[in-house]
Motif scaffolding. Structure first.
Motif, PDB file in Angstrom:
ATOM      1  N   GLU A 175      34.682  43.614  25.144  1.00 44.37           N
ATOM      2  CA  GLU A 175      34.201  44.405  26.282  1.00 44.37           C
ATOM      3  C   GLU A 175      35.105  45.600  26.542  1.00 44.37           C
ATOM      4  OE1 GLU A 175      31.912  41.640  29.486  1.00 44.37           O
ATOM      5  OE2 GLU A 175      34.060  41.257  29.275  1.00 44.37           O
ATOM      6  N   LEU A 176      36.404  45.388  26.430  1.00 47.52           N
ATOM      7  CA  LEU A 176      37.346  46.461  26.708  1.00 47.52           C
ATOM      8  C   LEU A 176      37.175  47.600  25.715  1.00 47.52           C
ATOM      9  CD1 LEU A 176      39.731  47.573  28.315  1.00 47.52           C
ATOM     10  CD2 LEU A 176      41.258  46.269  26.806  1.00 47.52           C
ATOM     11  N   ARG A 177      37.026  47.279  24.426  1.00 46.35           N
ATOM     12  CA  ARG A 177      36.843  48.333  23.422  1.00 46.35           C
ATOM     13  C   ARG A 177      35.539  49.095  23.658  1.00 46.35           C
ATOM     14  NH1 ARG A 177      39.116  44.249  20.083  1.00 46.35           N
ATOM     15  NH2 ARG A 177      37.031  43.526  19.486  1.00 46.35           N
ATOM     16  N   ALA A 178      34.480  48.370  24.019  1.00 45.66           N
ATOM     17  CA  ALA A 178      33.205  49.032  24.283  1.00 45.66           C
ATOM     18  C   ALA A 178      33.301  49.924  25.512  1.00 45.66           C
ATOM     19  CB  ALA A 178      32.105  47.987  24.455  1.00 45.66           C
ATOM     20  N   LEU A 179      33.981  49.451  26.536  1.00 43.17           N
ATOM     21  CA  LEU A 179      34.143  50.250  27.756  1.00 43.17           C
ATOM     22  C   LEU A 179      34.950  51.510  27.468  1.00 43.17           C
ATOM     23  CD1 LEU A 179      34.731  49.006  31.322  1.00 43.17           C
ATOM     24  CD2 LEU A 179      36.368  50.621  30.385  1.00 43.17           C
ATOM     25  N   ALA A 180      36.021  51.355  26.680  1.00 43.71           N
ATOM     26  CA  ALA A 180      36.867  52.510  26.368  1.00 43.71           C
ATOM     27  C   ALA A 180      36.107  53.554  25.561  1.00 43.71           C
ATOM     28  CB  ALA A 180      38.107  52.049  25.604  1.00 43.71           C
ATOM     29  N   PHE A 235      48.652  43.119  27.225  1.00 43.00           N
ATOM     30  CA  PHE A 235      48.390  43.848  28.471  1.00 43.00           C
ATOM     31  C   PHE A 235      48.776  45.312  28.316  1.00 43.00           C
ATOM     32  CE2 PHE A 235      49.735  44.852  32.978  1.00 43.00           C
ATOM     33  CZ  PHE A 235      48.442  44.969  33.462  1.00 43.00           C
ATOM     34  N   ARG A 236      49.923  45.567  27.702  1.00 46.75           N
ATOM     35  CA  ARG A 236      50.333  46.957  27.481  1.00 46.75           C
ATOM     36  C   ARG A 236      49.311  47.700  26.617  1.00 46.75           C
ATOM     37  NH1 ARG A 236      56.689  45.487  26.253  1.00 46.75           N
ATOM     38  NH2 ARG A 236      57.500  45.820  28.377  1.00 46.75           N
ATOM     39  N   ALA A 237      48.820  47.031  25.587  1.00 47.31           N
ATOM     40  CA  ALA A 237      47.826  47.664  24.722  1.00 47.31           C
ATOM     41  C   ALA A 237      46.529  47.925  25.475  1.00 47.31           C
ATOM     42  CB  ALA A 237      47.572  46.777  23.508  1.00 47.31           C
ATOM     43  N   ALA A 238      46.123  46.983  26.320  1.00 47.97           N
ATOM     44  CA  ALA A 238      44.892  47.153  27.096  1.00 47.97           C
ATOM     45  C   ALA A 238      45.003  48.338  28.044  1.00 47.97           C
ATOM     46  CB  ALA A 238      44.599  45.871  27.868  1.00 47.97           C
ATOM     47  N   ARG A 239      46.148  48.519  28.657  1.00 44.08           N
ATOM     48  CA  ARG A 239      46.316  49.629  29.599  1.00 44.08           C
ATOM     49  C   ARG A 239      46.099  50.970  28.916  1.00 44.08           C
ATOM     50  NH1 ARG A 239      51.507  50.217  32.804  1.00 44.08           N
ATOM     51  NH2 ARG A 239      50.155  51.533  34.091  1.00 44.08           N
ATOM     52  N   ARG A 240      46.471  51.058  27.651  1.00 43.09           N
ATOM     53  CA  ARG A 240      46.327  52.327  26.932  1.00 43.09           C
ATOM     54  C   ARG A 240      44.861  52.693  26.710  1.00 43.09           C
ATOM     55  NH1 ARG A 240      51.128  50.288  24.302  1.00 43.09           N
ATOM     56  NH2 ARG A 240      49.929  49.323  22.596  1.00 43.09           N
ATOM     57  N   LEU A 241      43.959  51.727  26.841  1.00 40.56           N
ATOM     58  CA  LEU A 241      42.536  51.981  26.665  1.00 40.56           C
ATOM     59  C   LEU A 241      41.829  52.321  27.973  1.00 40.56           C
ATOM     60  CD1 LEU A 241      41.654  49.115  24.149  1.00 40.56           C
ATOM     61  CD2 LEU A 241      42.036  51.547  23.642  1.00 40.56           C
ATOM     62  N   LEU A 242      42.545  52.264  29.081  1.00 39.03           N
ATOM     63  CA  LEU A 242      41.956  52.485  30.398  1.00 39.03           C
ATOM     64  C   LEU A 242      42.592  53.709  31.054  1.00 39.03           C
ATOM     65  CD1 LEU A 242      41.897  48.762  31.584  1.00 39.03           C
ATOM     66  CD2 LEU A 242      39.888  50.195  31.141  1.00 39.03           C
ATOM     67  N   PRO A 243      41.942  54.265  32.076  1.00 38.91           N
ATOM     68  CA  PRO A 243      42.533  55.409  32.773  1.00 38.91           C
ATOM     69  C   PRO A 243      43.899  55.039  33.358  1.00 38.91           C
ATOM     70  CG  PRO A 243      40.247  55.105  33.425  1.00 38.91           C
ATOM     71  CD  PRO A 243      40.623  53.902  32.613  1.00 38.91           C
ATOM     72  N   PRO A 244      44.810  55.990  33.433  1.00 38.78           N
ATOM     73  CA  PRO A 244      46.115  55.699  34.041  1.00 38.78           C
ATOM     74  C   PRO A 244      45.938  55.167  35.457  1.00 38.78           C
ATOM     75  CG  PRO A 244      46.111  57.863  32.982  1.00 38.78           C
ATOM     76  CD  PRO A 244      44.686  57.394  32.979  1.00 38.78           C
ATOM     77  N   ALA A 245      46.607  54.057  35.726  1.00 39.42           N
ATOM     78  CA  ALA A 245      46.475  53.412  37.039  1.00 39.42           C
ATOM     79  C   ALA A 245      47.652  52.468  37.217  1.00 39.42           C
ATOM     80  CB  ALA A 245      45.163  52.632  37.138  1.00 39.42           C
TER      81      ALA A 245
END
Length: 379
Positions: free
Chosen positions: A153-158, A194-204
């Motif tokens: 889901e995360l990859r698709a969202l990104a 978690f660090r890798a996931a953050r890189r796929l999402l907007p800075p927050a």
């Protein structure tokens, strides 16, 4: 909240047991955790009625201590607490909006955690209908397989530039599975995911640490920590000294005392028999009060520093104690014995019951007389 309890201040004809909750200790635990995480903000988790201790009393005490970020599990919990907190406080619902509840979140100013693509899509659709930005946390699954965007889901969202349209990502979060075991390799593995996931999402801002993870070190603190159990006095890490102040004590009334002969059975199923002439005290607490049935022949109470083993099964409303070690007449109807307090804390009771302190706290029943020890006024 130490020493042997007396019946002073416990009205005749009241409940069978007295649960004391130290709001000052809860506030002090929050302050010590905030100090431990330095520049990160320290939230408070108030789900399950503040772990069974009464969120309506706990939340204002934490707000008075300076806490402004609060997490609960369900929308109803947030709605009940909102009038009790300062306007500057933020309430976030960990389970996110159930289908159809999104508009209620937005109308009442409650912030959801978005745990999957369906919740993301519904929150984005509402923001577009309202033509305004809506804040939310986004949770990613870093390995626990419980809540949060899966890696797929995360990859698709990104890859979808419109997926978060209308959503202000107030924070990115995840949850650790083994934080109470500092040496468990899963902690570092989840941290890297978690660090890798953050890189796929907007800075927050990021939030990763629960009570136990606060003590794993600065790498786990990020911008916001979310303690729950530690606020209420539970040990954050198994087998380590507990740095938190105790919060609860529990004293229960003796209903009756009797002498029994050697070999006499006690309680349901005759699960305990006396090896010698014994004195049995029946006490007004049972599994209906959250005193778990697994404490059969394993639990204990204390009186004047003397251990009183639980003899036989826990009944719905009573337990029976072997009080043979006490002098005759030491216990009488109405005397209070200690179930949680100076001699055994919540974690010790949990160990005897074969469970964890979380279950003990959240199981403590509604039939107790409750006494809240107020937090000292702060400037």
């Amino acid at each position: 909240m130490s020493g042997t309890a007396t019946a002073a201040g416990f009205p005749p004809g009241s409940a069978g047991a007295l649960l004391s909750i130290d709001l000052g200790a809860i506030a002090e635990n929050w302050r010590s955790l905030q100090a431990a995480v330095g520049k990160a903000a320290c939230a408070a988790v108030l789900k399950a009625d503040a772990y069974g201790l009464g969120a309506a009393r706990v939340a204002p005490a934490l707000a008075a201590a300076g806490c402004r970020r609060f997490f609960v599990a369900h929308l109803d919990e947030a709605l009940a607490l909102k009038p009790l907190l300062p306007a500057s406080a933020t309430l976030t619902v960990l389970h996110g909006p159930t289908p159809g509840a999104e508009a209620e979140f937005a109308a009442r100013g409650i912030q959801p955690v978005l745990n999957g693509r369906a919740q993301v899509d519904a929150w984005s659709a509402l923001a577009r209908r309202l033509d305004r930005e809506l804040p939310a946390f986004v949770q990613v699954d870093s390995g626990m397989a419980r809540l949060g965007l899966s890696p797929t889901e995360l990859r698709a969202l990104a890859a979808d530039p419109r997926a978060l349209a209308g959503i202000r990502v107030a924070g990115v979060m995840s949850h650790l599975a083994c934080a109470d075991d500092p040496g468990h390799p899963a902690n570092r593995e989840q941290l890297e995911r978690f660090r890798a996931a953050r890189r796929l999402l907007p800075p927050a801002p990021a939030s990763f640490a629960n009570s136990s993870a606060i003590f794993l070190g600065e790498d786990f603190h990020f911008d916001l920590v979310r303690p729950g159990a530690a606020l209420y006095g539970l040990a954050p890490q198994a087998g380590m000294p507990n740095p938190m102040r105790p919060v609860v004590s529990l004293q229960a009334r003796v209903i009756q005392c009797r002498e029994i002969e050697a070999g006499a059975p006690v309680g349901y199923g005759f699960a305990w028999r006396s090896a010698q002439p014994s004195r049995i005290a029946t006490v007004s607490v049972g599994y209906a009060d959250g005193w778990l049935r697994s404490l059969c022949n394993r639990g204990a109470a204390w009186f004047d520093g003397t251990l009183l083993p639980l003899a036989g099964r826990v009944s719905m409303d009573t337990i029976t104690l072997d009080a043979s070690a006490l002098p005759e007449g030491a216990l009488r109807p109405g005397t209070l014995v200690e179930l949680i307090g100076k001699h055994q804390d919540v974690d010790a009771v949990a160990a005897r019951a074969g469970t964890i302190g979380y279950e003990i706290l959240t199981s403590l029943g509604a039939r107790y007389a409750r006494r809240y020890l107020e937090a000292p006024a702060t400037a």
